[in-house]
Design a protein around this motif. Structure first.
Motif, PDB file in Angstrom:
ATOM      1  N   GLN A  41       0.774  -1.284  -0.060  1.00  0.00           N
ATOM      2  CA  GLN A  41       0.013   0.016  -0.113  1.00  0.00           C
ATOM      3  C   GLN A  41       0.616   1.304   0.156  1.00  0.00           C
ATOM      4  OE1 GLN A  41      -3.240  -0.036   2.893  1.00  0.00           O
ATOM      5  NE2 GLN A  41      -3.259  -2.182   2.905  1.00  0.00           N
ATOM      6  N   GLY A  42       2.161   1.051  -0.151  1.00  0.00           N
ATOM      7  CA  GLY A  42       2.858   2.501  -0.216  1.00  0.00           C
ATOM      8  C   GLY A  42       3.855   2.789   0.884  1.00  0.00           C
ATOM      9  N   HIS A  43       3.366   2.102   2.233  1.00  0.00           N
ATOM     10  CA  HIS A  43       4.051   2.313   3.448  1.00  0.00           C
ATOM     11  C   HIS A  43       5.314   1.791   3.587  1.00  0.00           C
ATOM     12  CE1 HIS A  43       0.354   3.652   5.055  1.00  0.00           C
ATOM     13  NE2 HIS A  43      -0.369   2.529   4.599  1.00  0.00           N
ATOM     14  N   ASP A  44       6.349   2.546   4.362  1.00  0.00           N
ATOM     15  CA  ASP A  44       7.790   2.179   4.601  1.00  0.00           C
ATOM     16  C   ASP A  44       7.870   1.436   5.595  1.00  0.00           C
ATOM     17  OD1 ASP A  44      10.309   2.075   4.742  1.00  0.00           O
ATOM     18  OD2 ASP A  44      10.785   4.249   4.281  1.00  0.00           O
ATOM     19  N   VAL A  45       8.083  -0.047   5.359  1.00  0.00           N
ATOM     20  CA  VAL A  45       8.005  -0.990   6.587  1.00  0.00           C
ATOM     21  C   VAL A  45       9.483  -1.569   6.534  1.00  0.00           C
ATOM     22  CG1 VAL A  45       6.983  -3.003   7.408  1.00  0.00           C
ATOM     23  CG2 VAL A  45       5.469  -1.334   5.901  1.00  0.00           C
ATOM     24  N   THR A  46       9.966  -1.568   7.949  1.00  0.00           N
ATOM     25  CA  THR A  46      11.239  -2.140   8.096  1.00  0.00           C
ATOM     26  C   THR A  46      10.939  -3.573   9.193  1.00  0.00           C
ATOM     27  OG1 THR A  46      12.538  -0.312   7.660  1.00  0.00           O
ATOM     28  CG2 THR A  46      13.604  -1.850   9.175  1.00  0.00           C
ATOM     29  N   CYS A  47      11.254  -4.381   8.850  1.00  0.00           N
ATOM     30  CA  CYS A  47      11.369  -5.607   9.855  1.00  0.00           C
ATOM     31  C   CYS A  47      12.908  -5.811  10.383  1.00  0.00           C
ATOM     32  CB  CYS A  47      10.814  -7.009   9.183  1.00  0.00           C
ATOM     33  SG  CYS A  47       9.071  -6.760   8.757  1.00  0.00           S
ATOM     34  N   TYR A  48      12.928  -6.210  11.595  1.00  0.00           N
ATOM     35  CA  TYR A  48      14.234  -6.431  12.320  1.00  0.00           C
ATOM     36  C   TYR A  48      14.429  -7.867  12.587  1.00  0.00           C
ATOM     37  CZ  TYR A  48      15.249  -1.185  12.634  1.00  0.00           C
ATOM     38  OH  TYR A  48      15.567  -0.002  12.607  1.00  0.00           O
ATOM     39  N   ASN A  49      15.308  -8.806  11.805  1.00  0.00           N
ATOM     40  CA  ASN A  49      15.533 -10.097  12.112  1.00  0.00           C
ATOM     41  C   ASN A  49      16.445  -9.993  12.955  1.00  0.00           C
ATOM     42  OD1 ASN A  49      13.514 -10.466  10.269  1.00  0.00           O
ATOM     43  ND2 ASN A  49      14.843 -10.610   8.298  1.00  0.00           N
ATOM     44  N   ARG A  50      16.641 -11.596  13.426  1.00  0.00           N
ATOM     45  CA  ARG A  50      17.589 -12.049  14.393  1.00  0.00           C
ATOM     46  C   ARG A  50      18.786 -12.402  13.396  1.00  0.00           C
ATOM     47  NH1 ARG A  50      14.894 -16.185  18.396  1.00  0.00           N
ATOM     48  NH2 ARG A  50      13.169 -15.113  19.331  1.00  0.00           N
ATOM     49  N   THR A  51      20.032 -12.180  13.643  1.00  0.00           N
ATOM     50  CA  THR A  51      21.194 -12.897  13.139  1.00  0.00           C
ATOM     51  C   THR A  51      21.142 -14.091  13.229  1.00  0.00           C
ATOM     52  OG1 THR A  51      22.633 -12.392  14.916  1.00  0.00           O
ATOM     53  CG2 THR A  51      22.800 -10.715  13.190  1.00  0.00           C
ATOM     54  N   GLY A  52      21.544 -14.897  12.338  1.00  0.00           N
ATOM     55  CA  GLY A  52      21.815 -16.267  12.483  1.00  0.00           C
ATOM     56  C   GLY A  52      20.453 -17.124  12.140  1.00  0.00           C
ATOM     57  N   CYS A  53      19.364 -16.538  11.716  1.00  0.00           N
ATOM     58  CA  CYS A  53      18.126 -17.267  11.214  1.00  0.00           C
ATOM     59  C   CYS A  53      18.231 -17.228   9.721  1.00  0.00           C
ATOM     60  CB  CYS A  53      16.958 -16.621  11.812  1.00  0.00           C
ATOM     61  SG  CYS A  53      16.760 -17.035  13.529  1.00  0.00           S
ATOM     62  N   ASP A  54      17.723 -18.082   8.969  1.00  0.00           N
ATOM     63  CA  ASP A  54      17.851 -18.312   7.631  1.00  0.00           C
ATOM     64  C   ASP A  54      16.878 -17.604   6.897  1.00  0.00           C
ATOM     65  OD1 ASP A  54      18.605 -18.787   5.052  1.00  0.00           O
ATOM     66  OD2 ASP A  54      17.578 -20.741   5.035  1.00  0.00           O
ATOM     67  N   ASN A  55      16.988 -16.495   6.226  1.00  0.00           N
ATOM     68  CA  ASN A  55      16.120 -15.913   5.308  1.00  0.00           C
ATOM     69  C   ASN A  55      16.442 -15.692   3.810  1.00  0.00           C
ATOM     70  OD1 ASN A  55      17.745 -13.673   5.630  1.00  0.00           O
ATOM     71  ND2 ASN A  55      16.171 -12.123   5.757  1.00  0.00           N
ATOM     72  N   GLY A  56      17.555 -16.586   3.606  1.00  0.00           N
ATOM     73  CA  GLY A  56      18.139 -16.677   2.138  1.00  0.00           C
ATOM     74  C   GLY A  56      19.141 -15.257   2.071  1.00  0.00           C
ATOM     75  N   VAL A  64       9.397  -4.997   1.610  1.00  0.00           N
ATOM     76  CA  VAL A  64       9.744  -4.682   3.066  1.00  0.00           C
ATOM     77  C   VAL A  64      11.204  -4.989   3.218  1.00  0.00           C
ATOM     78  CG1 VAL A  64       9.333  -5.513   5.486  1.00  0.00           C
ATOM     79  CG2 VAL A  64       7.752  -5.937   3.762  1.00  0.00           C
ATOM     80  N   LYS A  65      11.863  -3.669   3.901  1.00  0.00           N
ATOM     81  CA  LYS A  65      13.166  -3.628   4.206  1.00  0.00           C
ATOM     82  C   LYS A  65      13.512  -4.637   5.409  1.00  0.00           C
ATOM     83  CE  LYS A  65      13.303   1.132   2.882  1.00  0.00           C
ATOM     84  NZ  LYS A  65      13.644   2.505   3.331  1.00  0.00           N
ATOM     85  N   LEU A  66      14.492  -5.246   5.475  1.00  0.00           N
ATOM     86  CA  LEU A  66      14.973  -6.378   6.315  1.00  0.00           C
ATOM     87  C   LEU A  66      16.281  -6.060   6.678  1.00  0.00           C
ATOM     88  CD1 LEU A  66      14.120  -9.666   4.263  1.00  0.00           C
ATOM     89  CD2 LEU A  66      12.734  -8.302   5.676  1.00  0.00           C
ATOM     90  N   LYS A  67      16.139  -5.815   8.056  1.00  0.00           N
ATOM     91  CA  LYS A  67      17.779  -5.419   8.829  1.00  0.00           C
ATOM     92  C   LYS A  67      17.963  -6.473   9.844  1.00  0.00           C
ATOM     93  CE  LYS A  67      17.458  -0.580   7.947  1.00  0.00           C
ATOM     94  NZ  LYS A  67      17.441   0.850   8.670  1.00  0.00           N
ATOM     95  N   SER A  68      19.010  -7.016  10.030  1.00  0.00           N
ATOM     96  CA  SER A  68      19.557  -7.996  11.104  1.00  0.00           C
ATOM     97  C   SER A  68      20.070  -7.215  12.233  1.00  0.00           C
ATOM     98  CB  SER A  68      20.480  -8.687  10.503  1.00  0.00           C
ATOM     99  OG  SER A  68      19.946  -9.712   9.355  1.00  0.00           O
ATOM    100  N   VAL A  69      19.820  -7.589  13.382  1.00  0.00           N
ATOM    101  CA  VAL A  69      20.203  -7.132  14.811  1.00  0.00           C
ATOM    102  C   VAL A  69      20.907  -8.272  15.590  1.00  0.00           C
ATOM    103  CG1 VAL A  69      18.531  -5.358  14.782  1.00  0.00           C
ATOM    104  CG2 VAL A  69      18.150  -7.480  15.864  1.00  0.00           C
ATOM    105  N   HIS A  70      21.808  -7.664  16.388  1.00  0.00           N
ATOM    106  CA  HIS A  70      22.563  -8.494  17.087  1.00  0.00           C
ATOM    107  C   HIS A  70      21.818  -9.554  17.992  1.00  0.00           C
ATOM    108  CE1 HIS A  70      26.075  -9.969  19.782  1.00  0.00           C
ATOM    109  NE2 HIS A  70      25.209  -9.494  20.643  1.00  0.00           N
ATOM    110  N   THR A  71      22.215 -11.032  17.983  1.00  0.00           N
ATOM    111  CA  THR A  71      21.554 -12.013  18.728  1.00  0.00           C
ATOM    112  C   THR A  71      22.359 -12.980  19.082  1.00  0.00           C
ATOM    113  OG1 THR A  71      19.740 -11.786  17.070  1.00  0.00           O
ATOM    114  CG2 THR A  71      19.747 -13.543  18.413  1.00  0.00           C
ATOM    115  N   ILE A  72      22.412 -13.177  20.572  1.00  0.00           N
ATOM    116  CA  ILE A  72      23.152 -14.227  21.219  1.00  0.00           C
ATOM    117  C   ILE A  72      22.170 -15.574  21.210  1.00  0.00           C
ATOM    118  CG2 ILE A  72      24.272 -14.894  23.387  1.00  0.00           C
ATOM    119  CD1 ILE A  72      24.581 -12.138  24.035  1.00  0.00           C
ATOM    120  N   HIS A  73      22.819 -16.565  20.608  1.00  0.00           N
ATOM    121  CA  HIS A  73      21.916 -17.662  20.139  1.00  0.00           C
ATOM    122  C   HIS A  73      22.371 -18.635  21.208  1.00  0.00           C
ATOM    123  CE1 HIS A  73      20.014 -16.752  16.419  1.00  0.00           C
ATOM    124  NE2 HIS A  73      21.122 -16.110  16.098  1.00  0.00           N
ATOM    125  N   ARG A  74      21.778 -18.458  22.334  1.00  0.00           N
ATOM    126  CA  ARG A  74      21.810 -19.287  23.444  1.00  0.00           C
ATOM    127  C   ARG A  74      20.402 -19.482  24.096  1.00  0.00           C
ATOM    128  NH1 ARG A  74      27.120 -17.281  26.966  1.00  0.00           N
ATOM    129  NH2 ARG A  74      28.739 -17.714  25.322  1.00  0.00           N
TER     130      ARG A  74
END
Length: 375
Positions: A41-56, A64-74
């Protein structure tokens, strides 16, 4: 906010978007359905993803803009560290709205609120009640997130009337009820499930979801063991920090119980398309997307009588008393003995559920909350 102005929106609390592996759960489905519709619909949308999770490795998906953020995988730290990182990014980014998904991530909702952002929280369920958190620090952190949302969120979205009642009785906080949606799927023939698991159409009883204790799988396995039927029981799904529980179920189960592990794509579609009966015996749910999906494929469904499930199915499914193994067995035996009743439920399920729950309606109502003036 101006009803016609395009918004800058941040979403966080999910694992990754788009989710293509065992990272895909109910929250990930909601984030993907909402964000892609809003971007279209024309909105500017950003989703913050965990690092280390596969999205290709994508940096953008359907606008949709995709940004990865620091993640401790424990264990117990991934959700907390990623949501803290995402909240900092969102707070100092140029956004009109920051949308938090799930209770734990809401622990940081105060920060973008302090920076003047409009903050929305979607409570996908009372996560602190889940068995895997026990009464330790994880449960306490999630409860803190819940209380932070109550105090600071401009709007709180809930997915069931039961959770809405909980927030009113516990905090005297008004919430907005916006249930999840469902898409009408294409029915698939039994090909891959035949090759991999020996399954034909109507030859099995299906559970498809996360393998966690609150889904009531102990009851299901116990009930199935007492059935007089040649139909197999298929338990499809991945664990969520609950490998020990999965092993416990396998020890309980007999030779006619098939554990497929996590399924996606064609395999996922075929399992829904060809089940004789779908069962969701949960003790605890937010809003069960798997139940909506099962009905959208035209399945005869059996579910526990918790409010989050019974208000979804109304009179279009078979309901049993939560945690009652004997009644669950009796209901399943009755359906195994009465194919005509199964066919009747199947004939009504898809039309009913797809008319009742629409992702376009969910997106429209959510955008209305984004633009609603704060009091």
């Amino acid at each position: 906010m101006d009803d016609n102005r395009k918004l800058k929106i941040a979403m966080l609390g999910h694992k990754t978007m788009p989710a293509r592996d065992s990272s895909r759960g109910g929250i990930e489905v909601v984030v993907e359905e909402l964000s892609t519709r809003m971007a279209a619909q024309g909105h500017d949308v950003t989703c913050y993803n965990r690092t280390g999770c596969d999205n290709g490795g994508l940096q953008e998906y359907k606008g949709v803009k995709l940004k990865s953020v620091h993640t401790i995988h424990r264990k117990g730290l991934a959700a907390m560290t990623s949501s803290v990182s995402a909240a900092f990014h969102a707070a100092f980014g140029k956004y009109d709205v920051v949308h938090f998904h799930a209770e734990g991530p809401c622990a940081m909702l105060w920060l973008p609120k302090l920076r003047g952002k409009r903050c929305i929280a979607t409570i996908h369920g009372l996560d602190w009640q889940r068995e895997k958190w026990g009464k330790g620090i994880g449960s306490k952190y999630i409860r803190f997130g819940e209380k932070t949302a109550v105090k600071y969120a401009d709007e709180i979205i809930v997915l069931s009337k039961g959770v809405q009642d909980y927030f009113w009785k516990t905090y005297h906080r008004k919430t907005v009820f916006i249930p999840n949606g469902v898409n009408r799927p294409e029915i698939k023939e039994a090909k891959e499930i035949k090759e991999r698991f020996g399954l034909d159409k109507d030859s099995y009883i299906l559970f498809l979801g996360r393998i966690v204790p609150e889904k009531g799988l102990r009851y299901l396995v116990e009930a199935y063991k007492g059935l007089n039927t040649d139909k197999k029981l298929v338990i499809a799904g991945g664990s969520s920090d609950t490998d020990e529980f999965t092993e416990e179920l396998k020890m309980m189960a007999g030779e006619n119980v098939i554990f497929t592990g996590f399924v996606s794509g064609r395999l996922h579609e075929e399992l829904y398309s060809n089940a004789y009966v779908y069962v969701l015996p949960s003790d605890l749910e937010g809003m069960p997307l798997s139940l909506l999906e099962a009905m959208s494929y035209g399945n005869c469904c059996v579910t526990s009588d918790i409010e989050e499930c019974s208000e979804v199915v109304e009179n279009k499914a078979v309901v049993f008393h939560k945690s009652d193994v004997t009644e669950l067995r009796e209901k399943l035996q009755g359906l195994c003995n009465d194919a005509e009743t199964v066919v009747r439920y199947k004939s009504e399920a898809a039309e009913f559920i797809c008319k009742k729950y629409s992702w376009d309606d969910v997106s429209k109502k959510t955008l209305h909350l984004y633009r609603k003036k704060s009091k």
